[in-house]
Design a protein around this motif. Structure first.
Motif, PDB file in Angstrom:
ATOM      1  N   LEU A 260       6.205 -11.470 -10.665  1.00 25.56           N
ATOM      2  CA  LEU A 260       5.729 -10.683  -9.525  1.00 25.56           C
ATOM      3  C   LEU A 260       4.226 -10.414  -9.613  1.00 25.56           C
ATOM      4  O   LEU A 260       3.572 -10.216  -8.590  1.00 25.56           O
ATOM      5  CB  LEU A 260       6.483  -9.355  -9.442  1.00 25.56           C
ATOM      6  N   GLU A 261       3.694 -10.380 -10.829  1.00 26.88           N
ATOM      7  CA  GLU A 261       2.290 -10.035 -11.029  1.00 26.88           C
ATOM      8  C   GLU A 261       1.408 -11.243 -11.311  1.00 26.88           C
ATOM      9  O   GLU A 261       0.194 -11.153 -11.209  1.00 26.88           O
ATOM     10  CB  GLU A 261       2.160  -9.038 -12.184  1.00 26.88           C
TER      11      GLU A 261
ATOM     12  N   LEU B  80       8.144  -6.380  -1.457  1.00 23.79           N
ATOM     13  CA  LEU B  80       7.016  -7.274  -1.694  1.00 23.79           C
ATOM     14  C   LEU B  80       6.093  -6.664  -2.754  1.00 23.79           C
ATOM     15  O   LEU B  80       5.897  -5.448  -2.794  1.00 23.79           O
ATOM     16  CB  LEU B  80       6.226  -7.504  -0.413  1.00 23.79           C
ATOM     17  N   PHE B  81       5.519  -7.533  -3.593  1.00 22.20           N
ATOM     18  CA  PHE B  81       4.642  -7.094  -4.671  1.00 22.20           C
ATOM     19  C   PHE B  81       3.402  -7.979  -4.740  1.00 22.20           C
ATOM     20  O   PHE B  81       3.468  -9.189  -4.515  1.00 22.20           O
ATOM     21  CB  PHE B  81       5.368  -7.168  -6.028  1.00 22.20           C
TER      22      PHE B  81
ATOM     23  N   ILE C   3       2.463 -14.201  -2.595  1.00 19.52           N
ATOM     24  CA  ILE C   3       3.239 -12.977  -2.415  1.00 19.52           C
ATOM     25  C   ILE C   3       4.386 -12.942  -3.413  1.00 19.52           C
ATOM     26  O   ILE C   3       5.096 -13.932  -3.614  1.00 19.52           O
ATOM     27  CB  ILE C   3       3.826 -12.903  -0.983  1.00 19.52           C
ATOM     28  N   GLY C   4       4.591 -11.789  -4.055  1.00 24.04           N
ATOM     29  CA  GLY C   4       5.743 -11.582  -4.926  1.00 24.04           C
ATOM     30  C   GLY C   4       6.882 -10.949  -4.142  1.00 24.04           C
ATOM     31  O   GLY C   4       6.658 -10.038  -3.346  1.00 24.04           O
TER      32      GLY C   4
ATOM     33  N   GLY D 277      16.956 -10.859  -7.708  1.00 28.58           N
ATOM     34  CA  GLY D 277      16.302 -12.151  -7.652  1.00 28.58           C
ATOM     35  C   GLY D 277      14.822 -11.928  -7.414  1.00 28.58           C
ATOM     36  O   GLY D 277      14.418 -10.923  -6.807  1.00 28.58           O
ATOM     37  N   PHE D 278      13.994 -12.862  -7.898  1.00 29.90           N
ATOM     38  CA  PHE D 278      12.548 -12.734  -7.770  1.00 29.90           C
ATOM     39  C   PHE D 278      11.955 -14.066  -7.322  1.00 29.90           C
ATOM     40  O   PHE D 278      12.477 -15.134  -7.654  1.00 29.90           O
ATOM     41  CB  PHE D 278      11.912 -12.335  -9.107  1.00 29.90           C
ATOM     42  N   ALA D 279      10.876 -13.998  -6.580  1.00 32.85           N
ATOM     43  CA  ALA D 279      10.175 -15.211  -6.171  1.00 32.85           C
ATOM     44  C   ALA D 279       8.688 -14.909  -6.076  1.00 32.85           C
ATOM     45  O   ALA D 279       8.276 -13.783  -5.761  1.00 32.85           O
ATOM     46  CB  ALA D 279      10.690 -15.713  -4.826  1.00 32.85           C
ATOM     47  N   ARG D 280       7.894 -15.921  -6.377  1.00 29.62           N
ATOM     48  CA  ARG D 280       6.440 -15.856  -6.184  1.00 29.62           C
ATOM     49  C   ARG D 280       6.101 -17.041  -5.296  1.00 29.62           C
ATOM     50  O   ARG D 280       6.269 -18.201  -5.693  1.00 29.62           O
ATOM     51  CB  ARG D 280       5.718 -15.936  -7.524  1.00 29.62           C
ATOM     52  N   ILE D 281       5.673 -16.764  -4.071  1.00 32.89           N
ATOM     53  CA  ILE D 281       5.496 -17.803  -3.063  1.00 32.89           C
ATOM     54  C   ILE D 281       4.027 -17.905  -2.664  1.00 32.89           C
ATOM     55  O   ILE D 281       3.330 -16.893  -2.536  1.00 32.89           O
ATOM     56  CB  ILE D 281       6.370 -17.524  -1.819  1.00 32.89           C
TER      57      ILE D 281
END
Length: 229
Positions: free
Chosen positions: A55-56, A93-94, A107-108, A163-167
């Motif tokens: 996320l970071e 969102l992160f 965007i995280g 669940g996590f995603a970095r797009i």
């Protein structure tokens, strides 16, 4: 308590039976054991449901042709989007980051996989495996002029129920000079633009729109930032 303020040691009642003292001791240590187990469960749940490090992080440099995005001379900004959570907090969102130099927006995303990914297949006999839930959402970035931007890169992760995603999207040319932080209405400059950018999140299993987040408009604040790899 004696005259010095010290408590007398606990005195056992001579009339207490050995069985009573045994039961009392068992009860005391049972309560200690239950407390220990409860604390262990709490710490375990906190550990497995912790936020993913993706996320970071920034992954722009991993995209072919953008290896120099880490250059400290480039314009790199953190976007403080105000619309960062849906109504029940199941999608958040992160760390929205923008490379002005390379027109990349990253965007995280964190989402509750139990609420989001599986709810669209409630009537199915097949449940999405936990390790695959993070891939069950689709992301579309658009602007107020109707443009749709390419999703250039995506990193997935999961942990516990989340669940996590970095797009990362390419071709995003945000006019920061029209932002409220920079624009001077008394200055003879080019015409001010008012383009806003929105992220729509869809569930892959049935194509349902989960939420649309307004990522940027001229009222959103931003600040200089650094690439975090």
């Amino acid at each position: 308590m004696d005259y010095q303020g010290n408590f007398f040691p606990e005195e056992h009642d001579e009339n207490e039976s050995k069985i009573y003292r045994t039961v009392k001791g068992i009860f005391k240590w049972t309560m200690y054991g239950i407390s220990f187990v409860l604390y262990g469960v709490i710490f375990f749940l906190l550990f497995i449901n912790r936020d993913s490090k993706i996320l970071e992080r920034n992954y722009m440099a991993e995209i072919e042709g953008y290896a120099d995005v880490e250059n400290e001379n480039g314009e790199f900004y953190g976007i403080n989007t105000k619309d960062f959570m849906n109504y029940d907090g199941s999608i958040q969102l992160f760390h929205v980051d923008y490379s002005k130099t390379h027109s990349l927006l990253e965007i995280g995303v964190k989402f509750n996989a139990d609420k989001i990914a599986n709810s669209g297949i409630a009537d199915s006999d097949i449940e999405i495996p936990k390790e695959e839930r993070a891939t069950q959402l689709a992301y579309i970035l658009t602007d107020s002029n109707g443009n749709v931007y390419d999703l250039e890169h995506k990193v997935d992760d999961y942990g516990g129920r989340y669940g996590f995603a970095r797009i990362t999207f390419s071709g995003v040319d945000i006019d920061l000079d029209s932002n409220n932080l920079r624009y001077d209405s008394d200055s003879p400059t080019d015409a001010r633009t008012g383009v806003s950018y929105s992220l729509s999140v869809y569930r892959c299993s049935d194509g349902e729109l989960m939420n649309t987040f307004k990522i940027y408009d001229n009222a959103v604040t931003f600040q200089k930032s650094e690439y975090n790899d």
